[in-house]
Motif scaffolding. Structure first.
Motif, PDB file in Angstrom:
ATOM      1  N   ARG A  58       0.830  -1.215   0.000  1.00  0.00           N
ATOM      2  CA  ARG A  58       0.000   0.000   0.000  1.00  0.00           C
ATOM      3  C   ARG A  58       0.862   1.262   0.000  1.00  0.00           C
ATOM      4  NH1 ARG A  58      -3.205   3.323   3.825  1.00  0.00           N
ATOM      5  NH2 ARG A  58      -2.534   2.130   5.642  1.00  0.00           N
ATOM      6  N   GLU A  59       1.901   1.276   0.817  1.00  0.00           N
ATOM      7  CA  GLU A  59       2.782   2.444   0.886  1.00  0.00           C
ATOM      8  C   GLU A  59       3.476   2.693  -0.448  1.00  0.00           C
ATOM      9  OE1 GLU A  59       5.128   5.660   1.919  1.00  0.00           O
ATOM     10  OE2 GLU A  59       3.320   4.849   2.865  1.00  0.00           O
ATOM     11  N   GLU A  60       3.959   1.635  -1.070  1.00  0.00           N
ATOM     12  CA  GLU A  60       4.645   1.796  -2.358  1.00  0.00           C
ATOM     13  C   GLU A  60       3.687   2.284  -3.439  1.00  0.00           C
ATOM     14  OE1 GLU A  60       8.188   1.253  -2.898  1.00  0.00           O
ATOM     15  OE2 GLU A  60       7.815   1.590  -0.767  1.00  0.00           O
ATOM     16  N   ILE A  61       2.465   1.773  -3.425  1.00  0.00           N
ATOM     17  CA  ILE A  61       1.466   2.174  -4.419  1.00  0.00           C
ATOM     18  C   ILE A  61       1.024   3.610  -4.192  1.00  0.00           C
ATOM     19  CG2 ILE A  61      -0.893   1.782  -5.240  1.00  0.00           C
ATOM     20  CD1 ILE A  61       1.003  -0.367  -6.228  1.00  0.00           C
ATOM     21  N   GLU A  62       0.652   3.944  -2.955  1.00  0.00           N
ATOM     22  CA  GLU A  62       0.112   5.270  -2.669  1.00  0.00           C
ATOM     23  C   GLU A  62       1.158   6.367  -2.826  1.00  0.00           C
ATOM     24  OE1 GLU A  62      -1.758   5.175   1.160  1.00  0.00           O
ATOM     25  OE2 GLU A  62      -3.511   4.062   0.424  1.00  0.00           O
ATOM     26  N   SER A  88      -5.859  -9.759   7.173  1.00  0.00           N
ATOM     27  CA  SER A  88      -4.735  -8.815   7.155  1.00  0.00           C
ATOM     28  C   SER A  88      -4.258  -8.538   5.747  1.00  0.00           C
ATOM     29  CB  SER A  88      -3.569  -9.384   7.988  1.00  0.00           C
ATOM     30  OG  SER A  88      -3.952  -9.609   9.315  1.00  0.00           O
ATOM     31  N   GLY A  89      -5.086  -8.904   4.765  1.00  0.00           N
ATOM     32  CA  GLY A  89      -4.703  -8.761   3.368  1.00  0.00           C
ATOM     33  C   GLY A  89      -4.913  -7.372   2.803  1.00  0.00           C
ATOM     34  N   ILE A  90      -4.729  -7.263   1.520  1.00  0.00           N
ATOM     35  CA  ILE A  90      -4.723  -5.970   0.851  1.00  0.00           C
ATOM     36  C   ILE A  90      -6.060  -5.250   0.912  1.00  0.00           C
ATOM     37  CG2 ILE A  90      -4.530  -4.896  -1.437  1.00  0.00           C
ATOM     38  CD1 ILE A  90      -2.200  -6.804  -1.976  1.00  0.00           C
ATOM     39  N   LEU A  91      -7.158  -5.960   0.689  1.00  0.00           N
ATOM     40  CA  LEU A  91      -8.465  -5.291   0.716  1.00  0.00           C
ATOM     41  C   LEU A  91      -8.839  -4.852   2.125  1.00  0.00           C
ATOM     42  CD1 LEU A  91     -10.577  -7.471  -1.766  1.00  0.00           C
ATOM     43  CD2 LEU A  91      -9.360  -5.328  -2.212  1.00  0.00           C
ATOM     44  N   ALA A  92      -8.560  -5.684   3.115  1.00  0.00           N
ATOM     45  CA  ALA A  92      -8.936  -5.366   4.497  1.00  0.00           C
ATOM     46  C   ALA A  92      -8.136  -4.201   5.062  1.00  0.00           C
ATOM     47  CB  ALA A  92      -8.753  -6.595   5.384  1.00  0.00           C
ATOM     48  N   THR A  93      -6.909  -4.037   4.621  1.00  0.00           N
ATOM     49  CA  THR A  93      -6.058  -2.979   5.165  1.00  0.00           C
ATOM     50  C   THR A  93      -6.107  -1.694   4.339  1.00  0.00           C
ATOM     51  OG1 THR A  93      -4.137  -3.852   3.950  1.00  0.00           O
ATOM     52  CG2 THR A  93      -4.472  -4.638   6.203  1.00  0.00           C
ATOM     53  N   ALA A  94      -6.762  -1.740   3.197  1.00  0.00           N
ATOM     54  CA  ALA A  94      -6.842  -0.545   2.350  1.00  0.00           C
ATOM     55  C   ALA A  94      -7.883   0.433   2.889  1.00  0.00           C
ATOM     56  CB  ALA A  94      -7.211  -0.932   0.918  1.00  0.00           C
ATOM     57  N   PRO A  95      -7.589   1.719   2.875  1.00  0.00           N
ATOM     58  CA  PRO A  95      -8.584   2.708   3.312  1.00  0.00           C
ATOM     59  C   PRO A  95      -9.742   2.762   2.320  1.00  0.00           C
ATOM     60  CG  PRO A  95      -6.685   3.809   2.354  1.00  0.00           C
ATOM     61  CD  PRO A  95      -6.319   2.358   2.469  1.00  0.00           C
ATOM     62  N   ARG A  99      -9.345   1.873  -2.002  1.00  0.00           N
ATOM     63  CA  ARG A  99      -9.374   0.417  -2.058  1.00  0.00           C
ATOM     64  C   ARG A  99      -9.253  -0.020  -3.520  1.00  0.00           C
ATOM     65  NH1 ARG A  99     -13.422  -0.865   1.594  1.00  0.00           N
ATOM     66  NH2 ARG A  99     -11.752  -1.073   3.128  1.00  0.00           N
ATOM     67  N   PRO A 100      -8.349  -0.932  -3.818  1.00  0.00           N
ATOM     68  CA  PRO A 100      -8.156  -1.333  -5.216  1.00  0.00           C
ATOM     69  C   PRO A 100      -9.296  -2.181  -5.755  1.00  0.00           C
ATOM     70  CG  PRO A 100      -6.833  -2.702  -3.779  1.00  0.00           C
ATOM     71  CD  PRO A 100      -7.426  -1.628  -2.909  1.00  0.00           C
ATOM     72  N   LEU A 101      -9.429  -2.166  -7.056  1.00  0.00           N
ATOM     73  CA  LEU A 101     -10.376  -3.033  -7.748  1.00  0.00           C
ATOM     74  C   LEU A 101      -9.727  -4.400  -7.920  1.00  0.00           C
ATOM     75  CD1 LEU A 101     -12.918  -3.602  -9.514  1.00  0.00           C
ATOM     76  CD2 LEU A 101     -11.603  -2.724 -11.459  1.00  0.00           C
ATOM     77  N   TYR A 102     -10.393  -5.428  -7.435  1.00  0.00           N
ATOM     78  CA  TYR A 102      -9.872  -6.783  -7.535  1.00  0.00           C
ATOM     79  C   TYR A 102     -10.590  -7.520  -8.658  1.00  0.00           C
ATOM     80  CZ  TYR A 102      -8.929 -11.663  -6.120  1.00  0.00           C
ATOM     81  OH  TYR A 102      -8.565 -12.989  -6.091  1.00  0.00           O
ATOM     82  N   GLU A 103      -9.831  -7.987  -9.640  1.00  0.00           N
ATOM     83  CA  GLU A 103     -10.361  -8.746 -10.771  1.00  0.00           C
ATOM     84  C   GLU A 103      -9.730 -10.139 -10.763  1.00  0.00           C
ATOM     85  OE1 GLU A 103     -10.949  -5.925 -14.422  1.00  0.00           O
ATOM     86  OE2 GLU A 103      -9.121  -5.283 -13.385  1.00  0.00           O
TER      87      GLU A 103
END
Length: 238
Positions: A58-62, A88-95, A99-103
């Motif tokens: 998340r930090e690297e992306i944001e 503790s995954g990406i969707l749960a920890t994203a504000p 929050r990213p789109l998961y495909e």
């Protein structure tokens, strides 16, 4: 931070605080300083490795430092159930506001700023041929069928950006790739940083039944591996 001060925050300020990982993380869950290219988080069960990896992504992306991320886990099920959709995954920890789109069918996560993370199973290293990335998160590397092959294929594609980096989060097993990586890390000029941790580091946040279940292995060789993250060769005679 005191409860009085928190009570004075607006809803948006409170939300920002909740999702400010450095505020809540333990020091060993934050990326090390310096010009490293590989960060190995070698820790016991329940340490918080998944959260550490997800928050680093998340930090690297944001921050804009990563636009093409590779994320690798032992299996496709692990990618879905732990890395993306886990507690503790990406969707749960994203504000909520980022929050990213998961495909799932495309094995892809896409953020508002256009950054993309592509998901790879370690069971299919050949899928890493061709795609290019600027950063990578590799989870439970010691459980991969052939860590060296997967990392070789990944390395060939880490050619975007100014300084590609890789984070590896794993509980150890006596696999050759991990042993060699730890040996290389002994050289301060290697660019490899190792963070070690045990189950005890996060014990207060773990469910009581889990604590009781895992701590019964304290003092055993399996406990050395799964609790204290020590590399134990079970083929050796005690």
């Amino acid at each position: 931070m005191s409860e009085d001060l928190i009570g004075k925050l607006s809803d948006f300020e409170a939300a920002q605080l909740i999702y400010n990982w450095p505020t809540w993380a333990r020091a060993e869950q934050l990326a090390p300083k310096g010009d490293w290219h590989t960060w190995l988080v070698l820790a016991g069960r329940g340490f918080g490795k998944t959260r550490t990896g997800a928050e680093w992504v998340r930090e690297e992306i944001e921050s804009g430092r990563s636009g093409r991320m590779a994320i690798i886990a032992p299996t496709s099920a692990d990618l879905r159930d732990v890395i993306v959709e886990g507690e503790s995954g990406i969707l749960a920890t994203a504000p909520p506001w980022n929050r990213p789109l998961y495909e799932p069918s495309k094995r892809r996560l896409t953020w508002n700023n256009g950054a993309i993370a592509t998901l790879f199973s370690a069971e299919e290293p050949e899928r890493l041929r061709g795609p290019q990335h600027d950063n990578a998160w590799c989870d439970e590397v010691a459980a991969w069928p052939d860590p060296q092959m997967v990392m070789d294929m990944l390395t060939f594609g880490l050619r975007l950006g100014k300084f590609p980096r890789t984070v590896l989060t794993t509980t150890p097993k006596p696999v050759a790739y991990l042993k060699n990586l730890l040996k290389l890390a002994q050289d301060p000029a290697s660019g490899i940083v190792v963070t070690r941790g045990s189950t005890y580091d996060n014990l207060a946040n773990l469910a009581k039944p889990f604590q009781k279940a895992i701590l019964q292995y304290e003092g055993t060789r399996l406990g050395q591996q799964e609790i204290h993250a020590e590399i134990v060769d079970f083929n050796e005679i005690s």
